[in-house]
Design an enzyme around this catalytic site. Structure first.
Site, PDB file in Angstrom:
ATOM      1  N   TYR A 228       0.832  -1.208   0.000  1.00 22.14           N
ATOM      2  CA  TYR A 228       0.000   0.000   0.000  1.00 22.14           C
ATOM      3  C   TYR A 228       0.865   1.255   0.000  1.00 22.14           C
ATOM      4  O   TYR A 228       0.430   2.317  -0.437  1.00 22.14           O
ATOM      5  CB  TYR A 228      -0.951  -0.016   1.197  1.00 22.14           C
ATOM      6  CG  TYR A 228      -2.125   0.916   1.051  1.00 22.14           C
ATOM      7  CD1 TYR A 228      -2.995   0.805  -0.035  1.00 22.14           C
ATOM      8  CD2 TYR A 228      -2.374   1.908   1.987  1.00 22.14           C
ATOM      9  CE1 TYR A 228      -4.075   1.657  -0.180  1.00 22.14           C
ATOM     10  CE2 TYR A 228      -3.457   2.761   1.854  1.00 22.14           C
ATOM     11  CZ  TYR A 228      -4.297   2.641   0.770  1.00 22.14           C
ATOM     12  OH  TYR A 228      -5.360   3.494   0.633  1.00 22.14           O
TER      13      TYR A 228
ATOM     14  N   LYS B 210      -3.455   8.433   3.535  1.00 23.85           N
ATOM     15  CA  LYS B 210      -4.776   8.160   4.108  1.00 23.85           C
ATOM     16  C   LYS B 210      -4.809   8.480   5.604  1.00 23.85           C
ATOM     17  O   LYS B 210      -5.851   8.895   6.134  1.00 23.85           O
ATOM     18  CB  LYS B 210      -5.166   6.706   3.870  1.00 23.85           C
ATOM     19  CG  LYS B 210      -5.490   6.374   2.422  1.00 23.85           C
ATOM     20  CD  LYS B 210      -6.744   7.090   1.928  1.00 23.85           C
ATOM     21  CE  LYS B 210      -7.194   6.557   0.576  1.00 23.85           C
ATOM     22  NZ  LYS B 210      -8.378   7.261   0.053  1.00 23.85           N
TER      23      LYS B 210
END
Length: 262
Positions: A163, A170
């Site tokens: 990720y 995020k």
């Protein structure tokens, strides 16, 4: 009043007006939200990235009778134009759904420690600061009972393999949600982040070994499956509706329980 009109007036979001950013195709989270919001009676304006995306998105927008406006948040003036057009079309705004995220592929596939300042900044601008900019533009048009919802992922809380750069971005997005909730709360405007489990969207296809990530989530989640766009849309529709009137500043998971065991 006709029977159909009466039934429509009883829908949970009847009379509510909303802007949904980030529809890419029929598999995008933004589209799942738009379908759910429309089904519950909301009037919508949708956005897609640019003219290249329009052939995939325009037929979807047409099924909802929703205007579709191009918006690339990296292009000066496009976000301002989108909000102005949405307000003019709908006569105001009661909710806004922010479902856009992006990072340069080289940065996404590399280590965070090796990320460039320019790549990190672009990912942050598109995926995080755009929420703050959107909130600033919409603030004059949002009143008591309105809501702003964005999309995050568990990689903000846990270091998820592959990720990469999007994890810190995020995390910043979720922090931004909390600050916006405080700053807009006095006006009765609620702000949330929805955190879906992995779903096979075009944006997710840029993550390396995404199929393995989905397989792990399906195997280890308490519900032993992935979530659907319908489920993500249903949660989002609840958050912008009257049933969530006492909630703000939260990151709310819809991930078949995966976050509870990881």
């Amino acid at each position: 009043m006709s029977r159909t009109a009466l039934a429509d007036s009883m829908l949970p979001l009847s009379g509510r007006r909303g802007l949904v950013l980030g529809v890419a195709n029929a598999h995008s989270i933004a589209w799942g939200c738009a379908e759910a919001l429309h089904a519950q009676g909301a009037a919508l304006v949708l956005s897609c990235l640019n003219e290249k995306a329009r052939p995939w998105v325009q037929p979807l927008a047409d099924t909802l009778g929703a205007p579709l406006i191009d918006c690339n948040v990296e292009v000066e003036g496009e976000l301002e134009h989108l909000v102005a057009q949405a307000v003019e079309t709908l006569g105001g705004l009661d909710f806004v759904i922010h479902s856009i995220a992006w990072a340069p592929l080289a940065e996404l596939h590399g280590r965070v420690i090796d990320s460039s300042a320019a790549g990190f900044a672009r990912a942050m601008t598109v995926s995080c600061h755009s929420l703050a900019a959107l909130a600033r533009l919409c603030e004059p048009h949002l009143g008591a009972g309105s809501a702003l919802v964005t999309m995050t992922y568990h990689g903000a809380e846990e270091a998820i393999p592959h990720y990469g750069l999007m994890g810190p971005v995020k995390a910043a997005l979720e922090s931004t949600v909390r600050y916006l909730a405080v700053e807009l709360g006095a006006k009765g405007v609620r702000v949330h982040a929805v955190s879906p489990g992995p779903v096979p969207t075009r944006a997710a296809s840029g993550i390396e070994d995404f199929d393995d990530l989905m397989a792990t989530a399906a195997a280890e989640s308490p519900l032993r499956r992935l979530v659907t766009l319908d489920e993500i849309g249903a949660l989002t529709a609840f958050l912008v509706g009257p049933g969530a009137s006492g909630m703000t500043g939260q990151t709310i998971y819809v991930d078949a329980g995966f976050h509870a065991v990881r």
